[in-house]
Write an enzyme that holds these catalytic residues in place. Structure first.
Site, PDB file in Angstrom:
ATOM      1  N   PRO A  81       2.662  -1.293  10.850  1.00  0.00           N
ATOM      2  CA  PRO A  81       1.899  -1.419   9.428  1.00  0.00           C
ATOM      3  C   PRO A  81       3.464  -2.585   8.524  1.00  0.00           C
ATOM      4  O   PRO A  81       3.981  -2.809   9.342  1.00  0.00           O
ATOM      5  CB  PRO A  81       3.706  -0.446   9.467  1.00  0.00           C
ATOM      6  CG  PRO A  81       3.150   0.744  10.441  1.00  0.00           C
ATOM      7  CD  PRO A  81       2.994   0.230  11.621  1.00  0.00           C
ATOM      8  N   CYS A  82       2.345  -2.745   7.946  1.00  0.00           N
ATOM      9  CA  CYS A  82       3.793  -3.666   7.149  1.00  0.00           C
ATOM     10  C   CYS A  82       5.028  -3.349   6.388  1.00  0.00           C
ATOM     11  O   CYS A  82       4.199  -2.244   5.746  1.00  0.00           O
ATOM     12  CB  CYS A  82       2.706  -4.218   5.672  1.00  0.00           C
ATOM     13  SG  CYS A  82       3.322  -5.677   5.317  1.00  0.00           S
ATOM     14  N   GLN A  83       5.701  -3.475   6.454  1.00  0.00           N
ATOM     15  CA  GLN A  83       7.330  -2.672   5.772  1.00  0.00           C
ATOM     16  C   GLN A  83       8.036  -4.288   5.287  1.00  0.00           C
ATOM     17  O   GLN A  83       7.179  -4.623   5.413  1.00  0.00           O
ATOM     18  CB  GLN A  83       7.800  -2.027   7.014  1.00  0.00           C
ATOM     19  CG  GLN A  83       7.017  -0.673   7.348  1.00  0.00           C
ATOM     20  CD  GLN A  83       7.196   0.084   8.465  1.00  0.00           C
ATOM     21  OE1 GLN A  83       7.313  -0.472   9.848  1.00  0.00           O
ATOM     22  NE2 GLN A  83       7.198   0.996   8.861  1.00  0.00           N
ATOM     23  N   ASN A 124      -2.078  -7.469  11.777  1.00  0.00           N
ATOM     24  CA  ASN A 124      -0.702  -7.031  10.581  1.00  0.00           C
ATOM     25  C   ASN A 124      -1.702  -6.978   8.816  1.00  0.00           C
ATOM     26  O   ASN A 124      -3.135  -7.663   9.138  1.00  0.00           O
ATOM     27  CB  ASN A 124       0.106  -7.773  10.336  1.00  0.00           C
ATOM     28  CG  ASN A 124       0.771  -6.436   9.334  1.00  0.00           C
ATOM     29  OD1 ASN A 124       1.120  -6.316   8.195  1.00  0.00           O
ATOM     30  ND2 ASN A 124       2.345  -5.882  10.368  1.00  0.00           N
TER      31      ASN A 124
END
Length: 400
Positions: A81-83, A124
């Site tokens: 995930p993009c965090q 991503n």
């Protein structure tokens, strides 16, 4: 070199399926899939129904897994995930990075540190290169600094699957990293970065591009990873190469291929349950242009506005990016005019699978119907992995 694979954040197996379509020599020795907050791990169970399980740890929180116990592998893959990748400095007396809890990049880093996979392929969202808005490029800079610190060189490309023949306009950042100890590194690093980006690198060989490039250069001058988090920012372009902390990046244009159209993947004799029925007015409102006066939490009034989007979606183009909310009553859900009935309807679960390149009924393994859409919204486009798998297969065959 054996084509052994470890697949993290595996979902319903897009990476594995794509690699196995590329070569039957790819062999997955371990995987991990865990959906936070879910009592029933539907995606994990779907994966297991197709390939079987490996041990008792494939379906638990990856942060609880001892990375040294993961089987040795030559290729690590995963869609993470993009965090927020900000990093705090270690507390006095402690060791290691103190990234935010739950940020899954650190699980990838820890796995690489423990197992030293020669090759890495990650996926991503495209905005990874620009985040956060307050310090553009910092998050990707942290990732590159971590990989450089572990002895990897890195290529990246933002790939729109429809531009390379797929049925969906899905833009994703792919990251290919290779250890300095590989034969591939010895060969490829002889070339200048412009050639690696434009013609001879992993992505250029797999997804051809036009050749006129303007390459920007930057150096990640870091004492440690937290220093990158504190001060680094850079305008990353949609393609690039990093070696030894030095970054080369350029905006590239694909040599486009004819995509699959929505029309090409539609089912026939679709059930009445998929048609819009009496909710047409609500759908028209959600898809239409809006200007709405709103009040913020601080009492400030403002106008929320958004433009209209196509309604219905054209079936003579690829699908828009499919989200996890597909099929629910919201603006992003696809609505098409069925060519057989001339009536408006949603996509079926099988059509969602076809858009992502999975076999029909791949997720028809007992999970709830809406979760089948969720799994596809989380997935990657399998045909893109297959293309990369063919290139990887050739690269790995050149290793000792």
């Amino acid at each position: 070199m054996e084509k052994t694979v470890c697949e993290l954040f595996a979902g319903v197996g897009g990476f594995r399926l794509g690699l196995e379509r590329a070569s039957n020599e790819f062999r997955t020795v371990w995987f991990s899939q865990w959906e936070p907050g879910k009592k029933k791990q539907w995606a994990h169970d779907c994966y297991v129904q197709h390939w079987g399980d490996i041990d008792d740890f494939t379906g638990i929180d990856i942060s609880l897994v001892n990375k040294h116990n993961i089987p040795d592998h030559n290729l690590l893959v995963g869609g993470f995930p993009c965090q927020d990748y900000s990093v705090a400095r270690p507390l006095p007396g402690s060791a290691g990075l103190e990234g935010k809890k739950g940020v899954l990049w650190w699980q990838i880093r820890d796995t690489l540190e423990a197992k030293h996979a020669p090759f890495v392929l990650l996926e991503n969202v495209d905005r990874l290169l620009k985040s956060p808005a307050s310090q553009r490029g910092r998050d990707f800079g942290v990732i590159l600094a971590c990989l450089a610190d572990l002895g990897y060189a890195v290529e990246w490309r933002v790939i729109n699957a429809a531009e390379y023949g797929a049925a969906q306009k899905r833009r994703r950042t792919f990251i290919f990293a290779y250890s300095a100890a590989t034969c591939y590194a010895e060969r490829i690093n002889r070339y200048n970065p412009e050639n690696i980006i434009s013609s001879i690198g992993f992505f250029a060989r797999t997804f051809p591009i036009e050749q006129n490039l303007l390459v920007n250069e930057e150096h990640i001058a870091f004492r440690d990873i937290p220093s990158v988090s504190e001060s680094f920012s850079f305008d990353f372009k949609n393609a690039g190469f990093m070696i030894g902390g030095r970054i080369y990046t350029a905006d590239v244009k694909p040599i486009e291929e004819r995509p699959v159209l929505l029309r090409d993947i539609l089912e026939r004799n679709v059930s009445e349950a998929y048609y819009l029925g009496d909710k047409l007015e609500k759908w028209e409102y959600l898809k239409g242009a809006k200007k709405i006066e709103r009040t913020s939490k601080t009492g400030h009034s403002y106008i929320f506005s958004e433009g209209a989007i196509s309604f219905p979606d054209s079936i003579d183009s690829p699908a828009r990016t499919m989200l996890t909310s597909e099929s629910s009553l919201n603006r992003s859900t696809h609505v098409i005019r069925d060519p057989e009935t001339d009536r408006l309807r949603l996509l079926t679960q099988v059509e969602a699978e076809r858009i992502q390149g999975f076999d029909d009924n791949w997720t028809n393994t007992g999970m709830p119907q809406k979760f089948r859409y969720f799994c596809m919204g989380n997935a990657l486009v399998v045909s893109m992995v297959t293309r990369m798998g063919r290139t990887l297969s050739t690269i790995m065959e050149g290793e000792l």
